[in-house]
Design an enzyme around this catalytic site. Structure first.
Site, mmCIF file in Angstrom:
data_model
loop_
_atom_site.group_PDB
_atom_site.id
_atom_site.type_symbol
_atom_site.label_atom_id
_atom_site.label_comp_id
_atom_site.label_asym_id
_atom_site.label_seq_id
_atom_site.Cartn_x
_atom_site.Cartn_y
_atom_site.Cartn_z
ATOM 1 N N GLN A 52 -51.365 -21.300 -2.847
ATOM 2 C CA GLN A 52 -53.022 -20.645 -3.205
ATOM 3 C C GLN A 52 -53.190 -21.295 -4.517
ATOM 4 O O GLN A 52 -52.530 -21.363 -5.597
ATOM 5 C CB GLN A 52 -52.726 -19.164 -3.120
HETATM 6 N N1 LIG Z 1 -49.728 -25.383 15.073
HETATM 7 C C1 LIG Z 1 -49.107 -25.278 13.990
HETATM 8 N N2 LIG Z 1 -49.371 -24.277 13.067
HETATM 9 C C2 LIG Z 1 -48.466 -24.542 12.060
HETATM 10 C C3 LIG Z 1 -47.364 -25.641 11.607
HETATM 11 N N3 LIG Z 1 -46.796 -25.129 10.714
HETATM 12 C C4 LIG Z 1 -47.317 -24.149 10.224
HETATM 13 N N4 LIG Z 1 -48.429 -23.598 11.011
HETATM 14 C C5 LIG Z 1 -49.064 -22.075 11.080
HETATM 15 O O1 LIG Z 1 -49.821 -22.169 9.898
HETATM 16 C C6 LIG Z 1 -49.855 -21.022 9.068
HETATM 17 C C7 LIG Z 1 -49.451 -21.278 7.600
HETATM 18 O O2 LIG Z 1 -48.050 -21.809 7.566
HETATM 19 P P1 LIG Z 1 -47.040 -21.463 6.109
HETATM 20 O O3 LIG Z 1 -46.072 -22.103 6.485
HETATM 21 O O4 LIG Z 1 -47.109 -19.919 5.830
HETATM 22 O O5 LIG Z 1 -48.076 -22.298 5.238
HETATM 23 P P2 LIG Z 1 -47.639 -22.582 3.628
HETATM 24 O O6 LIG Z 1 -47.941 -23.815 3.184
HETATM 25 O O7 LIG Z 1 -46.256 -22.068 3.359
HETATM 26 O O8 LIG Z 1 -48.678 -21.538 2.803
HETATM 27 P P3 LIG Z 1 -48.758 -20.838 1.355
HETATM 28 O O9 LIG Z 1 -47.259 -20.243 1.114
HETATM 29 O O10 LIG Z 1 -49.622 -19.958 1.455
HETATM 30 O O11 LIG Z 1 -48.729 -22.016 0.360
HETATM 31 C C8 LIG Z 1 -48.845 -20.123 9.894
HETATM 32 O O12 LIG Z 1 -49.712 -19.406 10.752
HETATM 33 C C9 LIG Z 1 -48.052 -21.094 10.744
HETATM 34 O O13 LIG Z 1 -47.401 -20.625 12.027
HETATM 35 C C10 LIG Z 1 -47.543 -26.609 12.607
HETATM 36 O O14 LIG Z 1 -46.740 -27.553 12.718
HETATM 37 N N5 LIG Z 1 -48.395 -26.435 13.819
#
Ligand SMILES: Nc1nc2c(ncn2[C@@H]2O[C@H](COP(=O)(O)OP(=O)(O)OP(=O)(O)O)[C@@H](O)[C@H]2O)c(=O)[nH]1
Ligand SMILES: [Mg+2]
Length: 165
Positions: A52
């Protein structure tokens, strides 16, 4: 390894999938989490940081011993590619990342109509990067596609380094 990338890109899901943990319940990362995995006789320390906007200024605190920056791009997030490009460009100027290699994970490629590797490569200006060794891999934290290959690249890169110095 330090993963960076905008919020919601899938960083935490990728780390969980690599750790064989449940990926159905992820929530935004508010601080950072360190995980260690053993892979091909190597111990990889993975830092997972929140993407974020308010958290991005803290990223640079985690680069002290980073060999590889894993930059996670959301292939479905067409509206924020420019934002993504700017954040990445800013990070690559960090002195502490000077010797690091860059692995760009183009995540969520399991989703239909997502951006292609060529499109992202072009829009992030990857071909213009001359300061860091880099590669881009389309992947999916949902299906696990190419995550293993990504780690292999990281390990091979680490091996090449040991050989050099
Ligand atoms: N379809 C799909 N959805 C995904 C994939 N990877 C993550 N998501 C979805 O994307 C959303 C965000 O995933 P996170 O892993 O929390 O993302 P992040 O980069 O860690 O986000 P922050 O911690 O806020 O920086 C979640 O709802 C996951 O289920 C993917 O490869 N395919
Ligand atoms: Mg996260």
């Amino acid at each position: 390894m330090a993963p960076g990338g905008l919020d919601n890109a899938g960083k935490t899901t990728i780390v969980k999938r690599i750790m064989k943990e449940d990926v159905t319940s992820v929530s935004p990362t508010l601080g950072f989490i360190i995980k260690t995995i053993e892979f091909m006789e190597y111990k990889l320390n993975i830092w997972d940081v929140g993407g974020q906007k308010t958290l991005r200024s803290y990223w640079k605190n985690y680069f002290e011993k980073t060999d590889t920056l894993v930059w996670v791009v959301d292939a479905t997030d067409k509206l924020r590619v420019d934002d993504c490009r700017e954040e990445l460009a800013g990070l690559l100027l960090e002195e502490r990342l000077m010797g690091a290699s860059l692995l760009v994970f183009l995540n969520k490629t399991d989703v239909e109509h997502c951006m292609t590797e060529e499109e992202v490569r072009e829009r992030l200006g990857l071909d213009l990067i001359k300061t860091h060794k880099w590669t881009i891999l389309p992947c999916s934290a949902m299906t696990g596609k190419n995550l293993h290959e990504g780690l292999e690249w990281v390990v091979q890169d680490a091996k090449d380094r040991l050989f050099l110095y």
